[in-house]
Design a protein around this motif. Sequence first.
Motif, PDB file in Angstrom:
ATOM      1  N   THR A  67       0.826  -1.199   0.000  1.00  0.00           N
ATOM      2  CA  THR A  67       0.000   0.000   0.000  1.00  0.00           C
ATOM      3  C   THR A  67       0.862   1.251   0.000  1.00  0.00           C
ATOM      4  OG1 THR A  67      -1.673  -1.195   1.274  1.00  0.00           O
ATOM      5  CG2 THR A  67      -1.866   1.194   1.197  1.00  0.00           C
ATOM      6  N   ALA A  68       0.495   2.206  -0.819  1.00  0.00           N
ATOM      7  CA  ALA A  68       1.182   3.491  -0.835  1.00  0.00           C
ATOM      8  C   ALA A  68       0.896   4.234   0.467  1.00  0.00           C
ATOM      9  CB  ALA A  68       0.727   4.326  -2.027  1.00  0.00           C
ATOM     10  N   PRO A  69       1.772   5.150   0.879  1.00  0.00           N
ATOM     11  CA  PRO A  69       1.548   5.873   2.138  1.00  0.00           C
ATOM     12  C   PRO A  69       0.175   6.519   2.233  1.00  0.00           C
ATOM     13  CG  PRO A  69       3.782   6.264   1.358  1.00  0.00           C
ATOM     14  CD  PRO A  69       3.079   5.484   0.282  1.00  0.00           C
ATOM     15  N   GLU A  70      -0.298   7.119   1.158  1.00  0.00           N
ATOM     16  CA  GLU A  70      -1.605   7.771   1.223  1.00  0.00           C
ATOM     17  C   GLU A  70      -2.732   6.755   1.389  1.00  0.00           C
ATOM     18  OE1 GLU A  70      -2.417  10.914   1.657  1.00  0.00           O
ATOM     19  OE2 GLU A  70      -0.238  11.142   1.847  1.00  0.00           O
ATOM     20  N   GLY A  71      -2.577   5.594   0.775  1.00  0.00           N
ATOM     21  CA  GLY A  71      -3.574   4.544   0.969  1.00  0.00           C
ATOM     22  C   GLY A  71      -3.601   4.041   2.389  1.00  0.00           C
ATOM     23  N   TRP A  72      -2.419   3.876   2.978  1.00  0.00           N
ATOM     24  CA  TRP A  72      -2.337   3.467   4.384  1.00  0.00           C
ATOM     25  C   TRP A  72      -3.028   4.497   5.282  1.00  0.00           C
ATOM     26  CZ3 TRP A  72      -0.120  -0.749   6.954  1.00  0.00           C
ATOM     27  CH2 TRP A  72       0.072  -0.602   8.330  1.00  0.00           C
ATOM     28  N   ARG A  73      -2.764   5.777   5.004  1.00  0.00           N
ATOM     29  CA  ARG A  73      -3.373   6.841   5.806  1.00  0.00           C
ATOM     30  C   ARG A  73      -4.893   6.826   5.668  1.00  0.00           C
ATOM     31  NH1 ARG A  73      -0.172  10.811   6.893  1.00  0.00           N
ATOM     32  NH2 ARG A  73       0.787  10.681   4.817  1.00  0.00           N
ATOM     33  N   GLU A  74      -5.371   6.659   4.439  1.00  0.00           N
ATOM     34  CA  GLU A  74      -6.814   6.673   4.205  1.00  0.00           C
ATOM     35  C   GLU A  74      -7.502   5.525   4.934  1.00  0.00           C
ATOM     36  OE1 GLU A  74      -9.961   6.587   0.420  1.00  0.00           O
ATOM     37  OE2 GLU A  74      -7.876   5.940   0.164  1.00  0.00           O
ATOM     38  N   ILE A  75      -6.917   4.333   4.862  1.00  0.00           N
ATOM     39  CA  ILE A  75      -7.542   3.161   5.490  1.00  0.00           C
ATOM     40  C   ILE A  75      -7.616   3.339   7.006  1.00  0.00           C
ATOM     41  CG2 ILE A  75      -7.165   0.715   6.005  1.00  0.00           C
ATOM     42  CD1 ILE A  75      -6.107   0.412   3.141  1.00  0.00           C
ATOM     43  N   HIS A  76      -6.519   3.742   7.634  1.00  0.00           N
ATOM     44  CA  HIS A  76      -6.518   3.836   9.100  1.00  0.00           C
ATOM     45  C   HIS A  76      -7.317   5.036   9.596  1.00  0.00           C
ATOM     46  CE1 HIS A  76      -3.962   0.484  10.342  1.00  0.00           C
ATOM     47  NE2 HIS A  76      -3.333   0.660   9.202  1.00  0.00           N
ATOM     48  N   GLN A  77      -7.340   6.114   8.844  1.00  0.00           N
ATOM     49  CA  GLN A  77      -8.208   7.218   9.248  1.00  0.00           C
ATOM     50  C   GLN A  77      -9.671   6.810   9.184  1.00  0.00           C
ATOM     51  OE1 GLN A  77      -7.151  10.568   6.780  1.00  0.00           O
ATOM     52  NE2 GLN A  77      -5.514  11.238   8.169  1.00  0.00           N
ATOM     53  N   HIS A  78     -10.014   6.050   8.151  1.00  0.00           N
ATOM     54  CA  HIS A  78     -11.401   5.611   8.031  1.00  0.00           C
ATOM     55  C   HIS A  78     -11.767   4.633   9.149  1.00  0.00           C
ATOM     56  CE1 HIS A  78     -15.198   4.468   6.187  1.00  0.00           C
ATOM     57  NE2 HIS A  78     -14.853   3.211   6.394  1.00  0.00           N
ATOM     58  N   LEU A  79     -10.896   3.663   9.404  1.00  0.00           N
ATOM     59  CA  LEU A  79     -11.187   2.712  10.474  1.00  0.00           C
ATOM     60  C   LEU A  79     -11.225   3.411  11.825  1.00  0.00           C
ATOM     61  CD1 LEU A  79      -8.979  -0.293   9.297  1.00  0.00           C
ATOM     62  CD2 LEU A  79     -11.467  -0.157   9.240  1.00  0.00           C
ATOM     63  N   ARG A  80     -10.358   4.380  12.037  1.00  0.00           N
ATOM     64  CA  ARG A  80     -10.347   5.113  13.306  1.00  0.00           C
ATOM     65  C   ARG A  80     -11.644   5.877  13.522  1.00  0.00           C
ATOM     66  NH1 ARG A  80      -6.314  10.017  15.117  1.00  0.00           N
ATOM     67  NH2 ARG A  80      -7.422  11.042  13.414  1.00  0.00           N
ATOM     68  N   SER A  81     -12.228   6.380  12.450  1.00  0.00           N
ATOM     69  CA  SER A  81     -13.458   7.166  12.588  1.00  0.00           C
ATOM     70  C   SER A  81     -14.604   6.334  13.145  1.00  0.00           C
ATOM     71  CB  SER A  81     -13.858   7.759  11.229  1.00  0.00           C
ATOM     72  OG  SER A  81     -14.230   6.717  10.318  1.00  0.00           O
ATOM     73  N   GLY A  82     -14.528   5.013  13.007  1.00  0.00           N
ATOM     74  CA  GLY A  82     -15.580   4.173  13.554  1.00  0.00           C
ATOM     75  C   GLY A  82     -15.561   4.071  15.055  1.00  0.00           C
ATOM     76  N   TYR A  83     -14.502   4.566  15.698  1.00  0.00           N
ATOM     77  CA  TYR A  83     -14.397   4.503  17.157  1.00  0.00           C
ATOM     78  C   TYR A  83     -14.317   5.888  17.786  1.00  0.00           C
ATOM     79  CZ  TYR A  83     -12.793  -0.063  15.539  1.00  0.00           C
ATOM     80  OH  TYR A  83     -12.687  -1.269  14.889  1.00  0.00           O
ATOM     81  N   ALA A  84     -14.644   6.929  17.024  1.00  0.00           N
ATOM     82  CA  ALA A  84     -14.538   8.289  17.537  1.00  0.00           C
ATOM     83  C   ALA A  84     -15.415   8.435  18.777  1.00  0.00           C
ATOM     84  CB  ALA A  84     -14.963   9.292  16.464  1.00  0.00           C
ATOM     85  N   PRO A  85     -14.847   8.965  19.882  1.00  0.00           N
ATOM     86  CA  PRO A  85     -15.616   9.083  21.135  1.00  0.00           C
ATOM     87  C   PRO A  85     -16.554  10.270  21.100  1.00  0.00           C
ATOM     88  CG  PRO A  85     -13.416   9.954  21.432  1.00  0.00           C
ATOM     89  CD  PRO A  85     -13.457   9.405  20.022  1.00  0.00           C
TER      90      PRO A  85
END
Length: 620
Positions: A448-466
């Motif tokens: 995965t390119a750096p931007e793809g890695w960033r996009e995936i983890h930012q999206h997954l992180r948003s599912g746990y936003a407090p």
Amino acid sequence: MRADLAVPGFGDPFLAGLADARPDGSHLTDLLYLLSYKLGLRVRRTMQPLRFPRLTLGLLVVTAWRADETSAAATTVSPQDLRRAEQRLREVISQNGDGQVERRARLAQWIQALERDLPAGASGLGPLEGAGRAALRPASPRLLATRVNRGALRWWDDHLRHEQGDAVQKLFGFVRDFRRPGGDRLPLEASLIGAFLADITHHYGPLRRRNEVPPPLILLDNTHAPVGARLLGPLRRAGTAKDAMGPVVVAARLGDARAHRALRQVVDPSAALGQLADGVLRLGLPELERGDIGRVLGDADRPPYLPLLIGRFAGGRAGSARTLAGAADAVAPDRAPDAHPAASLLDAVGADGGGSTVDRLLTVLLPEPAQRFATGVAGPGVGRRRRASAVERAASRDTLDGRVEEALELLEGVCWAPVAWPGTDGSVPFVADPALRLLLLHRLRTWTAPEGWREIHQHLRSGYAPDGGAESVPAAYLHHTLALGLTDEVVRSLHHWLAHSTPAAWLAAVNIVCAAPHPPAEFEAVPVDGPCGGCGQDASAARDEVVHRAVARLLEALWEQSDPLNAPCPDRIDQVESALRTLYEHEPTDTFRQALRHWSARLREGVQAPHLTVPEGGAR
């Protein structure tokens, strides 16, 4: 006899290359022919070999593919000649007299007519190639024994009750159903399996059973392949019929070994046989241990941590361990043992050009290409999150959220062992098998390119936003924040959380957070706005700079030691001990004292987050 259902031709090169969907047979008929052929070989001179007249008769007629009147390939035999040859076959298999010479000539004439008429494109092969063609010649002498032949015809006559006519007419009606385009072959294949079992039952009559003659033994490997279910299901159902005498089948398949008892738990085989369910005793193979992997590697000069590395990515599976050991043999000559990087073992490409080691392992664990593609997106997910509704999924099908939802649906069918993370109240990550998760994360980090890695983890992180302040930030949110390289934010949030939770809950959260995957080498962390706390602005949460530095040292060392490519590092483990000792001095509880002793010992053994158990309590 043994057959591997996951390799072409079941391990027999003569059967390799045959398609499953063809007019004159299928992979199931190929397998039945192979089983009957091998079981029919004479093992001892004093033992009469198994004969399969019922199965052979069914296979003979099923595989006798005949060109119709419009076939351009039927250039040497006219349709009328072929129909007369078919009639001669009817006379051969239905004749009750003793004219074996005449019947042999008629059968030979029919087979010769059939061979001349077989078009090369019927199965993609020439005449008499493959199981169907191979069944013709061995079948002829077996059909010449009058007494056995009458029994075979009688069995098909009794079995095909839904067909019209006499036994021969019923057989050809059965063949027409088998060749019907788009028809359901499963019940027809089940009839052939029934004929296979009926032949075994006939062979093991009352006398052989009374003398306790052992039944035939069949070893089937990789029965998770599609043909495995097509064989074992009908075989098990037919084998439970009254007076049926089936073979003993040892069927190995990939799956969740934890769902069954391990072999080492079966102390008394005779007692285990009394616990059979539908004639099946399910046993799970014990997982490979580090010593077992060392024996697989042999006596060659290896890096001392190599068995540990293979154990992590093999997950206790012998097949995966062998693949990794083979990759180690391939790359070891190129490097000195003490300089052998772990990543080269996973990225090594086989001599056959079949992809990297990781690709070969994932192809076995996730046979469907769609699973491998989709789980690369959802694989880093670490826990429960709100599932999108059907309307939301339809609206976001082409977005990253839609791809994650698709991956979650595909993951529901993956049968690998789910392992809950300690301190999470039994919840599991999206990919619950530890080794499979590591393989997916390695491929994601490598491809995965750096931007793809960033996009995936930012999206997954948003599912746990407090919803609340910094003290309510979930560990899963911080896990993905750390995967984005934002260590300062994670340290501030964990430091703030330390004052608002019990030591056990805090250590459980650190355990989950530090299991975050490391970003690609070219990745640069970009700070973003988020709910992570600012402990430096809150004197009651900050306590002092010493505690803050201890939290930072603990996070840094534990995260590095949780990289599956890293061996236990004494300096980093000492750093973990030092940080935990500082925290214990500022809050002298039994939990920190036990974690100081227990975590350092487990880290030296090669255990990594999130599998460092917490002495008490659970995650927040």
